[in-house]
Design an enzyme around this catalytic site. Structure first.
Site, short mmCIF file in Angstrom:
data_model
loop_
_atom_site.label_atom_id
_atom_site.label_comp_id
_atom_site.label_asym_id
_atom_site.label_seq_id
_atom_site.Cartn_x
_atom_site.Cartn_y
_atom_site.Cartn_z
N HIS A 191 7.21 -48.86 -29.22
CA HIS A 191 8.16 -49.87 -29.72
C HIS A 191 8.54 -49.62 -31.17
O HIS A 191 9.30 -50.38 -31.76
CB HIS A 191 7.54 -51.26 -29.56
CG HIS A 191 8.50 -52.39 -29.73
ND1 HIS A 191 8.57 -53.15 -30.88
CD2 HIS A 191 9.46 -52.87 -28.90
CE1 HIS A 191 9.51 -54.07 -30.74
NE2 HIS A 191 10.07 -53.93 -29.55
N ASP A 241 3.91 -65.56 -51.30
CA ASP A 241 3.88 -65.85 -52.74
C ASP A 241 4.89 -65.04 -53.54
O ASP A 241 4.76 -64.89 -54.76
CB ASP A 241 2.47 -65.63 -53.31
CG ASP A 241 1.45 -66.59 -52.72
OD1 ASP A 241 1.86 -67.70 -52.31
OD2 ASP A 241 0.25 -66.25 -52.67
N LYS A 263 11.91 -58.72 -38.51
CA LYS A 263 10.49 -59.08 -38.55
C LYS A 263 10.07 -59.05 -40.02
O LYS A 263 9.98 -57.98 -40.62
CB LYS A 263 9.62 -58.09 -37.76
CG LYS A 263 9.83 -58.14 -36.25
CD LYS A 263 10.95 -57.27 -35.78
CE LYS A 263 11.03 -57.31 -34.25
NZ LYS A 263 12.20 -56.59 -33.76
N LYS A 308 10.20 -48.06 -34.70
CA LYS A 308 11.53 -47.64 -35.13
C LYS A 308 11.39 -47.02 -36.52
O LYS A 308 11.34 -47.72 -37.53
CB LYS A 308 12.49 -48.82 -35.21
CG LYS A 308 12.55 -49.69 -33.93
CD LYS A 308 11.63 -50.86 -34.03
CE LYS A 308 11.86 -51.94 -32.99
NZ LYS A 308 11.96 -51.57 -31.63
N HIS A 324 17.03 -60.00 -35.16
CA HIS A 324 16.00 -59.08 -34.69
C HIS A 324 15.01 -58.71 -35.79
O HIS A 324 14.13 -57.87 -35.60
CB HIS A 324 16.69 -57.81 -34.16
CG HIS A 324 15.85 -56.96 -33.27
ND1 HIS A 324 15.58 -55.64 -33.54
CD2 HIS A 324 15.20 -57.25 -32.11
CE1 HIS A 324 14.82 -55.14 -32.60
NE2 HIS A 324 14.57 -56.09 -31.71
N ASP A 340 13.57 -34.68 -44.08
CA ASP A 340 13.08 -33.67 -45.03
C ASP A 340 11.70 -34.00 -45.60
O ASP A 340 11.30 -33.47 -46.64
CB ASP A 340 14.08 -33.49 -46.19
CG ASP A 340 15.35 -32.78 -45.74
OD1 ASP A 340 15.39 -32.31 -44.59
OD2 ASP A 340 16.29 -32.70 -46.55
#
Length: 387
Positions: free
Chosen positions: A305, A136, A131, A307, A129, A312
């Site tokens: 979508h 470089d 991404k 996450k 899952h 704090d």
């Protein structure tokens, strides 16, 4: 550098000790949270690559967005750059073979992670899952965005807002560490060895970043442990944004505990979802959280979508992992943690802007929802360990 203030117990040393991996200092970080702007930043960086491009994505579609990136990658590979793509077999199942074949013809190296095996069909529930893009060995991107039109904003018709997502652009030594993580994943799925070693100098005034990339049961346990630690250690506020929310009993317990000791806990969830089962399974526990004092908001714009988590105002986590059983128990996930008050302030500002486009769920209104809604919640909650 530690961030140690009167209103927080978080520090780089304490978090690193809890997670078992040190922070990497000296990085410039740029928050990406506006669909087309995010993709423009990513594509521009890929265009400027000089030697190496590595991509690892759950979804890589052959739509307008995927084809635009593919054309850039083909041009780069034909110029002699090393280009590698690792895509999840399930997540990119509808992407045709011809799309991958054309990339290979241009010289792009491609592998599928977590492929289906007739000898072990139940293993297919494990997904890659992550991404991730590394350029470089000095620049990296990670977050919640996949390579597909809905994340960018012009699916079906032009000028439609894309899904509300968050990513992060990283420049500095952490990019080299993420390259090493990619190399390991690449080798697991039988990719040829990647020979590339680039020293990366710290960025002056840069911030410490903790890579939270997991590809095993042990890694997922460490990720969950860090999540619970972060909730338990928060003193003032916890702001959580997630696309899919099917919490375990322990997560409910620690969130209730945070509220009980006076922490301001806010949870931002989608008002509408692309996964109906997960949407209703999560809502089945709203009453329990609301009674404990947790504030729940549902995003009223496009599909949410993102996450992210902010604790704090100084300890932030951005990545691919949702607060659901699939992410925390089954998937390979990629996140980064950043401990920095200025960045935390920016994260809080984005969260607060999202709240202005959201609707707060009150205990009184929630208790008056229809019987049919309650039935759907209870039904789908039976499958929460499959979502």
């Amino acid at each position: 550098m530690d961030v140690e203030q009167n209103n927080t117990s978080f520090s780089t040393d304490a978090i690193a000790q809890e997670y078992g991996i040190p922070f990497i200092g000296g990085n410039r970080v740029t928050l990406l949270w506006k669909g087309d702007d995010s993709f423009r930043t990513i594509f521009d960086a890929v265009e400027k690559a000089k030697e190496l491009i590595c991509l690892e994505f759950y979804i890589f579609r052959n739509d307008a967005t995927g084809n635009e990136l593919a054309e850039i990658l083909k041009r780069k590979a034909l110029k002699g750059l090393k280009v590698y793509i690792l895509y999840d077999h399930f997540g990119s199942l509808v992407t045709p073979i011809k799309f991958w074949r054309d990339l290979r013809k241009a010289g792009v190296q491609i592998r599928a992670s977590r492929p289906f095996k007739w000898t072990d069909p139940f293993h297919y529930v494990h997904r890659d899952h992550k991404k991730l893009i590394i350029i470089d060995g000095v620049i990296a991107f990670t977050g919640g965005l996949n390579i597909a039109n809905e994340y960018r904003g012009y699916h079906r018709v032009r000028n439609v807002k894309g899904w509300r997502d968050t990513g992060i652009f990283l420049e500095g030594p952490v990019a080299k560490t993420l390259l090493e993580i990619f190399k390991k994943s690449w080798q697991v799925w039988k990719g040829p060895a990647i020979y590339f070693d680039q020293s990366t100098e710290p960025v002056e005034g840069g911030v410490p970043v903790l890579p939270i990339f997991v590809s095993s049961a042990k890694g997922r346990r460490k990720m969950r442990k860090l999540l619970y630690y972060s909730i338990d250690q928060a003193r003032t506020c916890i702001y959580l944004t997630t696309a899919y929310f099917t919490p375990s009993r322990r997560m409910l317990h620690v969130l209730e505990g945070a509220e009980a000791r006076g922490v301001d806990v806010k949870l931002l969830l989608p008002g509408k979802s692309d996964v109906t089962a997960a949407h209703y399974a999560g809502r089945a526990i709203f009453a329990k959280l609301l009674k404990a004092g947790v504030e729940i908001y549902t995003y009223q714009g496009e599909i949410l979508h993102a996450k992210t988590a902010v604790f704090d105002g100084v300890w932030s986590v951005i990545g691919s992992a949702n607060l659901d059983f699939q992410s925390l128990r089954k998937n390979d996930e990629g996140n980064v943690g950043i401990i920095d008050a200025d960045f935390g302030k920016q994260m809080k500002e984005v969260f607060e802007e999202d709240l202005r486009q959201s609707k707060q769920i009150t205990i009184d209104a929630w208790s008056k929802r229809s019987l049919w809604e309650k039935v759907k919640e209870q039904f789908f909650s039976l499958f929460r360990r499959r979502l």
